[in-house]
Write a protein that holds these residues in place. Structure first.
Motif, PDB file in Angstrom:
ATOM      1  N   CYS A   1      34.569  -2.471   4.668  1.00  0.00           N
ATOM      2  CA  CYS A   1      34.114  -1.137   4.245  1.00  0.00           C
ATOM      3  C   CYS A   1      34.732  -0.759   2.896  1.00  0.00           C
ATOM      4  O   CYS A   1      35.943  -0.723   2.752  1.00  0.00           O
ATOM      5  CB  CYS A   1      34.480  -0.097   5.293  1.00  0.00           C
ATOM      6  SG  CYS A   1      34.077   1.584   4.755  1.00  0.00           S
ATOM      7  N   PRO A   2      33.888  -0.483   1.891  1.00  0.00           N
ATOM      8  CA  PRO A   2      34.410  -0.242   0.538  1.00  0.00           C
ATOM      9  C   PRO A   2      35.258   1.017   0.424  1.00  0.00           C
ATOM     10  O   PRO A   2      36.053   1.126  -0.510  1.00  0.00           O
ATOM     11  CB  PRO A   2      33.141  -0.120  -0.316  1.00  0.00           C
ATOM     12  CG  PRO A   2      32.065   0.252   0.634  1.00  0.00           C
ATOM     13  CD  PRO A   2      32.419  -0.404   1.932  1.00  0.00           C
TER      14      PRO A   2
ATOM     15  N   MET B   1      28.780   2.070  11.433  1.00  0.00           N
ATOM     16  CA  MET B   1      28.802   3.437  10.901  1.00  0.00           C
ATOM     17  C   MET B   1      27.923   4.352  11.734  1.00  0.00           C
ATOM     18  O   MET B   1      28.249   5.522  11.934  1.00  0.00           O
ATOM     19  CB  MET B   1      28.427   3.484   9.416  1.00  0.00           C
ATOM     20  CG  MET B   1      27.067   2.960   9.000  1.00  0.00           C
ATOM     21  SD  MET B   1      25.662   4.056   9.300  1.00  0.00           S
ATOM     22  CE  MET B   1      26.041   5.404   8.214  1.00  0.00           C
TER      23      MET B   1
ATOM     24  N   CYS C   1      26.538   1.798   2.261  1.00  0.00           N
ATOM     25  CA  CYS C   1      26.299   0.497   1.636  1.00  0.00           C
ATOM     26  C   CYS C   1      25.726  -0.510   2.632  1.00  0.00           C
ATOM     27  O   CYS C   1      25.100  -1.487   2.246  1.00  0.00           O
ATOM     28  CB  CYS C   1      27.585  -0.043   1.039  1.00  0.00           C
ATOM     29  SG  CYS C   1      28.780  -0.563   2.281  1.00  0.00           S
ATOM     30  N   GLY C   2      25.980  -0.294   3.917  1.00  0.00           N
ATOM     31  CA  GLY C   2      25.453  -1.204   4.933  1.00  0.00           C
ATOM     32  C   GLY C   2      26.336  -2.406   5.234  1.00  0.00           C
ATOM     33  O   GLY C   2      26.009  -3.213   6.108  1.00  0.00           O
TER      34      GLY C   2
ATOM     35  N   CYS D   1      31.729   7.699   3.798  1.00  0.00           N
ATOM     36  CA  CYS D   1      30.728   6.617   3.801  1.00  0.00           C
ATOM     37  C   CYS D   1      29.756   6.729   2.631  1.00  0.00           C
ATOM     38  O   CYS D   1      29.196   7.787   2.373  1.00  0.00           O
ATOM     39  CB  CYS D   1      29.954   6.655   5.122  1.00  0.00           C
ATOM     40  SG  CYS D   1      28.615   5.457   5.206  1.00  0.00           S
ATOM     41  N   ILE D   2      29.555   5.632   1.918  1.00  0.00           N
ATOM     42  CA  ILE D   2      28.602   5.616   0.799  1.00  0.00           C
ATOM     43  C   ILE D   2      27.331   4.834   1.163  1.00  0.00           C
ATOM     44  O   ILE D   2      26.550   4.470   0.293  1.00  0.00           O
ATOM     45  CB  ILE D   2      29.234   5.065  -0.498  1.00  0.00           C
ATOM     46  CG1 ILE D   2      29.836   3.673  -0.280  1.00  0.00           C
ATOM     47  CG2 ILE D   2      30.290   6.028  -1.029  1.00  0.00           C
ATOM     48  CD1 ILE D   2      30.327   2.998  -1.567  1.00  0.00           C
TER      49      ILE D   2
ATOM     50  N   CYS E   1      29.095  -2.682   6.810  1.00  0.00           N
ATOM     51  CA  CYS E   1      29.633  -2.744   8.175  1.00  0.00           C
ATOM     52  C   CYS E   1      28.618  -3.355   9.143  1.00  0.00           C
ATOM     53  O   CYS E   1      28.976  -4.161   9.998  1.00  0.00           O
ATOM     54  CB  CYS E   1      30.115  -1.370   8.639  1.00  0.00           C
ATOM     55  SG  CYS E   1      28.885  -0.060   8.527  1.00  0.00           S
TER      56      CYS E   1
END
Ligand code: SF4
Lengths: 224, 476
Positions: free
Chosen positions: B376-377, B345, B319-320, B316-317, B322
């Motif tokens: 999700c990236p 997340m 990013c928000g 997870c990076i 989700c």
């Protein structure tokens, strides 16, 4: 056991490794040494004219303003014009970068000051290390001649960049940094800047000038 | 975090949130803005899907060799004149920060936005030690005034309306003339900028998080739009970077792959305004910058997640995306989750961090629509992982209760027609958009039983209820 040893031991237990496996070490060393590029978007690619055009479009999308001038000697006049047209005081702070030092500031009415900012400057100018067409991003590096505070404290930030320093992608900047500082070494700070400071924290309303500059004006020098 | 977790009360919290009129008004911005902006940014970059694969692979490779990359990273930080500290737990991390502050006689600490600092409860610990923590991200500053925790990992004050912010500024900013107009966001921003500028200039220590740590160069990267993170780290004498272990990536090239998906997924920008790479303290001859540079690497449960069912979550990076695309988040906001990390997340990560007894209800906060995984990236299979948690509950003989929660949660939504319509409407529109190219899906999370043998037709952008209403007048 120190916290460091405990954490490394825990990681290794979870992964089922010892840390001494030669193939893992080799894979990691190779990746760090080779630093291979991944996927690079087409958007920023092309010859210099194409890169300059893309950079300009993308920087404007990010709410920067961009102007091209013929030679470095034209940059001070352009900055003086921008300040005048925006009804802003004719003051300007800058570092001792030789590219800026060589420009004819005294030919303008600008009142210039040198060195780091104490937070009370309205306007500052910096010279860019590179610019990236892909996303309209400037790359500025810190050093004795380039105070980082100038990138963040003043209300209006001017950045002069040579057209020949406009590259297609971030990867080209990494190569240029390795060329200048050596593999694995870096300047203390590299600032990638894409447009002026902003916040959308109140009701998702986009506002420029949160803590950093409200305006970012980029001067591209064609003949340099 | 400034409050104790209330994740075990998710249902009660959600109930309250649904009846909170100002919250419901504020949440409308999430439903529209984030989704639309991300979609546009993604549509503009043909390489986006390939970059997501690349981002996932970089993270997987790094996690599989995390011990070696930590060693390599540490060596480069030290070579650049910086210090690396290790903290097994959040509490250990706090103790290191406090020690650094005490040794330097620090009175005021500016802070860039950092989720790991929330996880550590750093502000409360600093206050208890007589040190003034100053949040400098506009959203974080606002919620700090209110004594609240962030309700979103990149937009911490997204649950508030401008009237609420104005009231807080009037309450706290003593010198504010009562006739000053603060009715618009721009006036509120100007007010906060002025107040915080002085605090930046007088702080003793600056604390930031890190989006990435680069093993190749010993560099920490922060990504911000306001510039507050930069002022936090260049003005005080000491810069402390807080980072959990999984922030490490091998090379600058790897970082640029991740940067290309981060801002697009988060805010729909191609790049955030400021991406800052910091390597060590001020160099000889430098006119500004911190004299000391410390990194605190925090485990707090990460090393135990490696090699297990939840390892993927470490990609997870933050990013928000989700939560921006989650119908449950849209309906109840972030605080109802009662944990530092909300949304899908948070539902997966929280039980790992605080235990299944406290966080076990959160994996049920899902309609299993699959939108979080679709955006999700780093391609974290969030719905699958929520199901893993449910299975764990089953194994732990919590099943009858857990099952009731699962069904109870669905029933809770189904019994509230407005909410049910809202969440399914949004989900249907998203599925319609995602599937519009071919009009059908070859695979969909949680429709595996169906898509193994046949494509699932993409919904035509309306639920049964809304079609019924359109065709026959009204159902209510
Ligand atoms: S789980 Fe994926 S979408 Fe959600 S915050 Fe993390 S990276 Fe972003």
């Amino acid at each position: 056991m120190s916290a460091r040893e405990e954490i490394l031991a825990n990681i290794r237990r979870s992964l089922g490794v010892t840390g001494a496996e030669a193939p893992r070490r080799m894979a990691v060393d190779d990746r760090l040494a080779q630093a291979r590029s991944g996927i690079i978007p087409q958007r920023g690619q092309g010859d210099q004219a194409a890169r300059v055009a893309t950079f300009k479009d993308e920087a404007e999308r990010a709410q920067a303003s961009v102007v091209e001038v013929e030679t470095a000697a034209d940059a001070p006049g352009e900055i003086a014009r921008f300040l005048r047209d925006s009804n802003l005081p004719a003051t300007l702070r800058m570092g001792d970068d030789p590219r800026l030092a060589a420009m004819p500031w005294s030919a303008t009415a600008l009142d210039t000051a040198h060195g780091a900012s104490d937070g009370h400057d309205l306007n500052a100018v910096s010279a860019a290390f590179a610019a990236i067409a892909e996303s309209g991003t400037l790359a500025l590096v810190s050093g004795p001649d380039n105070p980082t505070t100038l990138n963040f404290l003043p209300d209006n930030h001017f950045v002069v960049v040579a057209a020949s320093d406009i590259v297609g992608d971030y990867e080209s900047v990494w190569r240029k940094l390795r060329g200048g500082y050596g593999k694995g070494a870096m300047p203390r700070t590299v600032n990638f800047i894409t447009g002026p400071s902003r916040s959308a924290d109140i009701e998702q309303t986009l506002l420029l000038g949160a803590h950093g500059p409200r305006r970012l004006h980029i001067v591209i020098v064609k003949g340099a | 975090m400034t409050e104790t977790p209330t994740s075990s009360h998710f249902k009660e919290n959600a109930h309250a949130a649904l009846h909170d009129a100002p919250l419901q008004k504020a949440l409308q911005h999430v439903r529209v803005n984030f989704i639309d902006k991300r979609a546009k940014a993604v549509a503009r970059l043909p390489e986006f899907e390939a970059l997501r694969d690349s981002a996932r692979d970089i993270k997987d490779h790094t996690l599989a060799n995390l011990d070696l990359y930590i060693e390599a990273y540490e060596a480069r930080v030290v070579a650049a004149g910086g210090h690396v500290h290790y903290a097994m737990t959040a509490k250990d991390g706090v103790d290191i920060v406090l020690k650094l502050c005490h040794e330097r006689g620090a009175k005021a600490v500016t802070k860039g936005k950092s989720m790991i600092a929330e996880e550590m409860g750093l502000n409360a610990a600093l206050e208890a030690a007589g040190i003034d923590p100053i949040e400098t991200d506009l959203g974080e500053y606002i919620i700090q005034l209110r004594g609240e925790a962030p309700s979103h990992i990149i937009a911490p004050a997204v649950h508030l309306n401008k009237e609420q912010v104005e009231a807080d500024f009037r309450r706290v900013h003593r010198d504010l003339p009562s006739d000053r107009d603060l009715s618009q966001p721009v006036q509120l921003l100007t007010e906060a900028r002025g107040i915080l500028r002085d605090k930046f200039l007088s702080a003793d220590i600056g604390v930031t998080g890190a989006n990435f740590l680069i093993a190749e160069t010993g560099t920490s990267i922060i990504v911000t739009n306001e510039g507050n993170g930069d002022l936090t780290q260049i003005l005080p004498k000491v810069h402390i970077v807080l980072a959990s272990l999984e922030k490490i990536v091998p090379t600058l090239e790897d970082a640029s792959q991740l940067l290309r998906v981060l801002a697009r997924s988060a805010t729909g920008q191609d790049m955030s305004v400021y991406t800052t790479l910091s390597t060590g303290p001020r160099r000889p001859g430098d006119p500004d910058g911190p004299e000391e540079y410390h990194v605190i690497l925090i485990d707090n449960g990460r090393s135990s997640m490696l090699g297990g069912d939840f390892e993927d979550m470490l990609r997870c990076i933050r990013c928000g995306a989700c939560m921006n695309h989650c119908p449950i988040y849209h309906a109840v906001g972030g605080h109802a989750y009662g944990s530092v990390y909300p949304g899908p997340m948070g539902a997966v990560l929280t039980p790992s961090l605080i235990g299944v007894e406290e966080g076990g209800q959160l994996p049920n906060a899902s309609t299993f629509c699959g939108r979080c995984e679709a955006v999700c990236p780093v391609r974290i299979p969030l719905p699958n992982m929520m199901r893993h948690w449910r299975e764990r509950e089953f194994e732990r003989h919590l099943s009858p209760k857990a099952m009731r929660y699962g069904i109870g949660f669905w029933a809770f939504f189904a019994k509230r027609p407005t909410l049910y319509r809202l969440s399914t409407n949004v989900a249907m529109r998203a599925l319609h958009w995602l599937g519009r190219a071919k009009g059908r899906f070859a695979s969909l999370p949680f429709a595996g039983g169906w898509t193994r043998y046949r494509d699932l037709p993409a919904p035509q952008g309306a639920t049964f209820q809304s079609q019924w209403r359109a065709k026959s007048g009204s159902v209510h």
